[in-house]
Design a protein around this motif. Structure first.
Motif, short mmCIF file in Angstrom:
data_model
loop_
_atom_site.label_atom_id
_atom_site.label_comp_id
_atom_site.label_asym_id
_atom_site.label_seq_id
_atom_site.Cartn_x
_atom_site.Cartn_y
_atom_site.Cartn_z
N ILE A 244 -27.58 50.17 8.48
CA ILE A 244 -28.09 49.64 9.76
C ILE A 244 -27.92 48.12 9.80
N ALA A 245 -28.20 47.45 8.67
CA ALA A 245 -28.04 46.00 8.63
C ALA A 245 -26.59 45.58 8.82
N ALA A 246 -25.65 46.44 8.42
CA ALA A 246 -24.23 46.11 8.56
C ALA A 246 -23.78 46.09 10.02
N THR A 247 -24.55 46.73 10.91
CA THR A 247 -24.16 46.72 12.33
C THR A 247 -24.52 45.42 13.02
N LEU A 248 -25.45 44.65 12.45
CA LEU A 248 -25.89 43.41 13.10
C LEU A 248 -24.80 42.35 13.21
N PRO A 249 -24.04 42.05 12.13
CA PRO A 249 -22.99 41.03 12.28
C PRO A 249 -21.97 41.37 13.35
N ALA A 250 -21.63 42.65 13.47
CA ALA A 250 -20.66 43.03 14.50
C ALA A 250 -21.24 42.79 15.89
N LEU A 251 -22.51 43.12 16.09
CA LEU A 251 -23.15 42.87 17.39
C LEU A 251 -23.21 41.38 17.69
N ARG A 252 -23.55 40.58 16.67
CA ARG A 252 -23.62 39.14 16.89
C ARG A 252 -22.25 38.55 17.18
N GLN A 253 -21.21 39.13 16.56
CA GLN A 253 -19.85 38.67 16.86
C GLN A 253 -19.46 39.01 18.30
N GLN A 254 -19.81 40.22 18.74
CA GLN A 254 -19.55 40.59 20.13
C GLN A 254 -20.25 39.64 21.09
N ARG A 255 -21.48 39.30 20.74
CA ARG A 255 -22.24 38.40 21.60
C ARG A 255 -21.62 37.01 21.63
N ALA A 256 -21.20 36.50 20.46
CA ALA A 256 -20.57 35.18 20.40
C ALA A 256 -19.27 35.17 21.21
N THR A 257 -18.46 36.21 21.06
CA THR A 257 -17.20 36.28 21.81
C THR A 257 -17.47 36.31 23.32
N ALA A 258 -18.46 37.11 23.73
CA ALA A 258 -18.77 37.23 25.16
C ALA A 258 -19.30 35.93 25.74
N VAL A 259 -20.18 35.24 25.00
CA VAL A 259 -20.76 34.01 25.54
C VAL A 259 -19.73 32.89 25.53
N HIS A 260 -18.81 32.88 24.56
CA HIS A 260 -17.72 31.90 24.58
C HIS A 260 -16.81 32.12 25.79
N ALA A 261 -16.50 33.39 26.05
CA ALA A 261 -15.68 33.71 27.22
C ALA A 261 -16.38 33.29 28.51
N LEU A 262 -17.70 33.51 28.57
CA LEU A 262 -18.47 33.11 29.76
C LEU A 262 -18.41 31.60 29.94
#
Length: 493
Positions: A244-262
């Motif tokens: 479960i902890a291994a899914t967090l970095p991927a979610l945070r990366q998705q969030r960083a990519t999305a907010v950079h694109a925004l």
């Protein structure tokens, strides 16, 4: 004596008749089907209630120019406004359109009006002469001249008119592409904001899920040390927590990519990314427009651009046909000239010239006919592209309508599952406090509840994003056509 005169009259009449004819297609887009509904099945009047909202499909309504304000979120409105104001991509498209408009004005002015130029010449020269004529071996003299020159080509067979029409239609293509870019930018900003907001909620729930899993793994490790559970169960709990902890970095990366694109969408650098509103601050629009197919052809800028491209290609056919016919030009000049200033200003210094030229293509190696055939093929391609664009637009709307109906059902089911998981968790937690259940049961029940909430958050974000996609797919009618459509809808009611 009357025969040549009658022949001339007939020739002039024939030329006028030919010039009045259209040398190319009309440029009107092909007729397209107008289905009763967009999808394989008619969309329902409204969706099922989910998240406290049952979205109503308003058939015959049109999208407003600032549809994103229907989410009733001031932070979202500010992001879209900033993007429309500061996006360098949109500004570049606007400048490209402005350049094309000025070039069109230059082309029309130079091709439809006479050109008049001024010229002045001052010359000091020396020329040899024959001595036997009793003149000096060399003669030196001055020459002064100034004149106005005019030129005009008659558009007898419409070549200039067709060329200008084609250029004007291509400028319209760019104008519609600008509108499409503006709408796409707004939709992308809304979608990116919703995506980041949904990821924020998912990350927060996942962080809590990681904490619960770690607590369960620590308890199983302590119980294993006391001999209360097996070694396999202790390592199994540790594996679950790590997964479960291994899914967090991927979610945070998705969030960083999305907010950079925004940030880039609104004209900022990624290091100056904006703050994003919470998912709960976004209100799902309750009423969504369903533009009728006949209005969709006028509301979607990509269809309007394809329509303008058909008109440009039709004008190209007319221009290529007109090139096969004669061209008539007039030139004229007037001014003053002489070998001394007194001569220039005297009556003998007047200069003038007038002339006409008529040209008729005779042999160009088949190039003119090949150009005409190429223009016809390009026109046929533009018509087919228009048809493909319309069909694609129908598909976009059909998919968006189906997505909203299915999103509502999905969200309703996930909310039911989350409510059941919440009730089970509260019941388990109460029984644990009374000592009738171990803490492991509480951890397991809370884990199921958190997973249900994560699924519901994804479904809510998907529904909001698909609603924005539907607003984008519907396009926007001009104000006059919106009023007409509104009146027609009222009359039908």
């Amino acid at each position: 004596m009357s025969f040549p005169y009658k022949t001339s009259v007939l020739a002039v009449a024939a030329a006028l008749a030919i010039s009045a004819c259209s040398f190319g297609p009309s440029g009107e887009p092909p007729a397209m089907p107008s289905p009763e509904h967009y999808g394989a099945q008619a969309q329902p009047a409204k969706t099922v209630a989910a998240g406290g909202v049952a979205q109503t499909f308003d058939v015959g309504a049109t999208t407003g120019p600032q549809w994103w304000r229907l989410y009733h979120c001031a932070a979202l409105d500010a992001l879209v406004d900033e993007g429309l104001r500061n996006s360098p991509t949109l500004a570049a498209t606007q400048k490209t359109l402005a350049s094309a408009q000025e070039q069109l004005r230059a082309q029309i002015g130079s091709s439809t009006l006479p050109s008049i130029d001024g010229a002045a010449q001052v010359q000091r020269a020396r020329s040899p002469v024959a001595p036997q004529l009793g003149l000096p071996e060399q003669v030196q003299y001055n020459f002064f001249a100034g004149q106005l020159q005019a030129h005009y080509t008659f558009d007898l067979f419409g070549q200039t008119r067709y060329a200008n029409s084609a250029s004007a239609a291509r400028v319209n293509v760019q104008a519609f592409e600008l509108e499409a870019s503006r709408r796409a930018l707004a939709a992308n900003i809304v979608a990116a904001t919703i995506n980041v907001a949904a990821l924020d909620r998912e990350i927060a729930l996942t962080e809590r899920l990681v904490a619960v899993s770690n607590d369960a793994a620590n308890e199983d490790a302590q119980r294993y040390a006391l001999g209360a559970v097996s070694r396999a169960q202790a390592f199994g709990s540790k594996q679950d927590a790590a997964s479960i902890a291994a899914t967090l970095p991927a979610l945070r990366q998705q969030r960083a990519t999305a907010v950079h694109a925004l940030a880039v969408l609104i004209g900022r650098t990624p290091d100056n990314a904006p703050s994003v509103p919470d998912l709960d601050s976004l209100s799902l629009p309750e009423h969504v427009p369903v533009t009728v197919p006949s209005d969709l052809l006028r509301s979607r800028p990509d269809i309007q651009a394809a329509d303008a491209a058909v008109k440009a290609a039709a004008a190209d056919v007319g221009e290529a046909t007109a090139q096969l016919f004669p061209s008539l030009s007039l030139t004229g000049a007037m001014g003053r000239g002489g070998f001394s200033w007194p001569a220039v200003v005297s009556g003998a210094g007047g200069l003038w010239a007038i002339g006409a030229s008529l040209s008729q293509p005779i042999f160009h190696g088949g190039a003119l006919f090949a150009q005409r055939r190429a223009s016809i093929d390009a026109y046929d391609a533009a018509v087919l592209h228009y048809k493909a664009t319309v069909l694609s637009a129908f598909e976009d709307v059909a998919n968006s309508l189906a997505a909203l109906d299915n999103d509502a059902q999905t969200l309703a089911s996930t909310e039911d599952a989350a409510e059941a998981a919440r009730s089970a968790f509260h019941d388990t937690a109460s029984r644990h406090r009374l000592g009738s259940l171990p803490s492991a049961a509480t951890h397991a029940s809370e884990t199921r509840y958190l997973n249900a909430l994560i699924t519901a958050a994804r479904a809510a974000g998907q529904r909001m994003g698909d609603t924005a996609a539907l607003f984008q797919a519907m396009g926007e009618l001009p104000e006059a056509q919106q009023a007409s459509a509104s009146t027609a809808k009222t009359g039908r009611s």
